[in-house]
Design a protein around this motif. Structure first.
Motif: not given
Length: 105
Positions: A37-47, A18-21, A26-32
């Motif tokens: 991926a939705e579950d991973r996104l939710n983990n990022y949101q907590t930070s 996946y790609a997360i921004t 700005p100008d950076w993209v995380k490729i993981g």
């Protein structure tokens, strides 16, 4: 190997690349990679107190670790890299990630 253990091994490798921004980077993209991926996104949101990470896209792959590793290798040939973050647009990264994902369908 029994067929059930082979099936279990395939399940352990399947997942998504996946790609997360985040507007703070700005100008950076995380490729993981993740099983989901939705579950991973939710983990990022907590930070983030602003819950501002955005899942740009995700691709289903049969070997998430290998697909992510190959995408990282190809992206770093083209763009500055910091860990799993690349200095490019989501669309620039998509060219590489989608091509890599095709190889792991």
């Amino acid at each position: 190997l029994s067929s059930s253990s082979a099936a279990s091994d395939v399940y352990k490798r399947q997942g998504q690349v996946y790609a997360i921004t985040n507007p703070n980077f700005p100008d950076w993209v995380k490729i993981g990679m993740a099983i989901d991926a939705e579950d991973r996104l939710n983990n990022y949101q907590t930070s983030s107190p602003f819950r501002d990470y955005v899942l740009q896209y995700r691709y289903d792959v049969n070997d998430r670790r290998q697909a992510e590793s190959q995408a990282h290798t190809e992206l770093q040939k083209l763009y500055e890299r910091r860990g799993e973050w690349f200095k490019c647009t989501p669309e620039q990264a998509r060219v590489v990630v989608s091509s890599t994902a095709e190889e792991y369908k």
